[in-house]
Scaffold this active site. Sequence first.
Site, short mmCIF file in Angstrom:
data_model
loop_
_atom_site.label_atom_id
_atom_site.label_comp_id
_atom_site.label_asym_id
_atom_site.label_seq_id
_atom_site.Cartn_x
_atom_site.Cartn_y
_atom_site.Cartn_z
N HIS A 26 -1.27 9.94 -37.50
CA HIS A 26 -1.90 11.20 -37.09
C HIS A 26 -1.07 11.92 -36.03
O HIS A 26 -1.62 12.68 -35.23
CB HIS A 26 -3.32 10.93 -36.60
CG HIS A 26 -4.19 10.32 -37.64
ND1 HIS A 26 -4.67 11.02 -38.72
CD2 HIS A 26 -4.59 9.04 -37.83
CE1 HIS A 26 -5.37 10.21 -39.50
NE2 HIS A 26 -5.33 8.99 -38.98
N ARG A 55 0.81 -1.22 0.00
CA ARG A 55 0.00 0.00 0.00
C ARG A 55 0.84 1.27 0.00
O ARG A 55 0.32 2.38 -0.05
CB ARG A 55 -0.92 0.01 1.23
CG ARG A 55 -1.84 -1.18 1.31
CD ARG A 55 -2.65 -1.13 2.57
NE ARG A 55 -3.62 -0.07 2.52
CZ ARG A 55 -4.83 -0.18 2.01
NH1 ARG A 55 -5.23 -1.34 1.54
NH2 ARG A 55 -5.65 0.83 1.98
#
Length: 614
Positions: A510, A27
């Site tokens: 693109h 955590r």
Amino acid sequence: MCGIVGYLGNGIAQESLIDGLKRLEYRGYDSAGVAFHEGNKFSMARETGRVKNLAEVVQKKSSSSSLGIAHTRWATHGAVTVSNTHPHRSHDGKFVLVHNGVIENFSPLKKFLKGKGIQFTSETDSEVLCNLIAFHYAESPKSEERFVDAVRLALPQCRGAYGIAVLCLDKSDVLIGARRGSPLVVGLGDDANFIASDASAFVGRAKEAVFLNDGELAILRGRDFRITTLEGQEAQAVSHPVDQISEEVELGDFDSYMEKEIFEQPTALKNTLRGRFGDDGTTSKLGGLEGHEDELRDLDRIIFVACGTARHACMVGEYLIERLARVPVEVEHASEFRYRNSPNAGKSLVIAVSQSGETLDTLEAVREAKTKGLLTLGITNVVGSSLARETDGGVYQRVGPEIGVASTKAFSSQACLCAMLGLALGRMRDLSPMDGQAVVEALNGLPDLVAHVLQQAEQIRELAVKYSKAEHLLFLGRQSLYPVALEGALKLKEISYAHAEGYPAAELKHGPIALINPDCPCIFMVEGTELSAKTIANMQEVKARKGQVLAIAPEEIEIPDEAADDIFRLPVAHEVVRPILANLPLQLFAYHFARLRGLDVDKPRNLAKSVTVE
Ligand code: F6R
């Protein structure tokens, strides 16, 4: 994020707390600390870095206290320093507190307390909360309940999220925990009781776990405990056996959890699939969806909410579910969904996907969906997690604990469950029994195909060696391999710190094509469909600009020599399992790429396994 654990019992707290912190280290691992109640004072130890640094110091100091709290930190407010490390002590020395979450209004609270002459020693929001409790304690009349009252007065003043454990010097047999937004669970054992961020912290030491709901307080006094609301009303304490909640995790012969979890995938997927197909062999049978059949048959759209890797698995699901069930699917970043005013007309189903089941953004998205009256389902790996408890129904992944911060086996099982969901929904609608049977066979064959790909791990290691000097990489794929491209790029950047981007292959022209040069390798995932010709054309566009191409392609697709520098072959497979197979070499690539740089793949910098802050 951050992990907290508290101990109150007959034995010595030290070992249980350090052991608990080690299990909670996923955590956060910026720093760690512990405080013990020693009768007339608190003794404390706080160290930056991993829990093992703290463990060495604590072992030397050796406390015999039977009441203590501990914390492993993922920094939110304030740098990684000893003074910002929890536990925090109030200015008068009366309280110590550990906190997981963010107190959003800590600035005005701090100003108020400073106005009362209180000095601060850290930059954290948590020290403010500790002093706020001390302030209310000092103001309250003496009584047996004075400690509890002070906590009850302080918490409603806080905005944001918290899971806390707090001790008062005047009470050598009381440990208080409280939660809002951040998870908290009480562990009940023969010799001791615990408060922790999750049950893994006390596996083997507690038998029963009681999960707190938001706005609840756990008051552990001697061997007793009770759960109340912040307002003081008794709340229901529902206990779950701990051995069904979490398992011991051994590393075995592997050098990291990430490696272990990658190679566990054949077994993990068998567990995900086990017993989840209908008797006629044409559909899936997901127990957690029972009782919702009518709503599922009648759906207008599905909205997936998830973060990170789990969201990429949902994007795979989007392609598969639309293909199998013809239900419109949207995939939202959970953090965006909750603040969007999206029109929810019609019969929408919200599916939240989260390995940990504790990702705050995902949970808040579920809460928002429920406020809007939508049916919510959860796909999660952690039994008893907040997601499992807060959704209307759902499915467990059953892949066992995932410890490595980089998610691997969880992705595969989430994508697999999305395919199973697509199959079930498809068979409720237009999908023919024959097409359903083909999907069932493909899914049942998945664990063996995964094992087959993993057997070629050495080839991926060699490719990682070849490309390991690259600082920029592009990952490209079409359709359900586009999310795999995103996932491959995420995996690489989070553990190797190289820059990587994922794009739909046709998007290259693109913009990203401007990046192409010999130092920016492109990793293309090639489909096993008629679209492969288009992807191969994109590869040739890269080669024409002196770029390097590594192709991950199914055996049956011919690739001209000039289109790729290297090719990694995948076995022939049904389209529903191809994204899962194509992702395996990318997991291995990221793993070896990072290891070649000497990095800790299980605990990459700045990350934490469970993201319980916004
Ligand atoms: C990446 C990774 C993260 C998680 C994300 C969601 O490897 O692990 O992107 O996928 O933080 O976590 P869960 O699934 O626990 O909600």
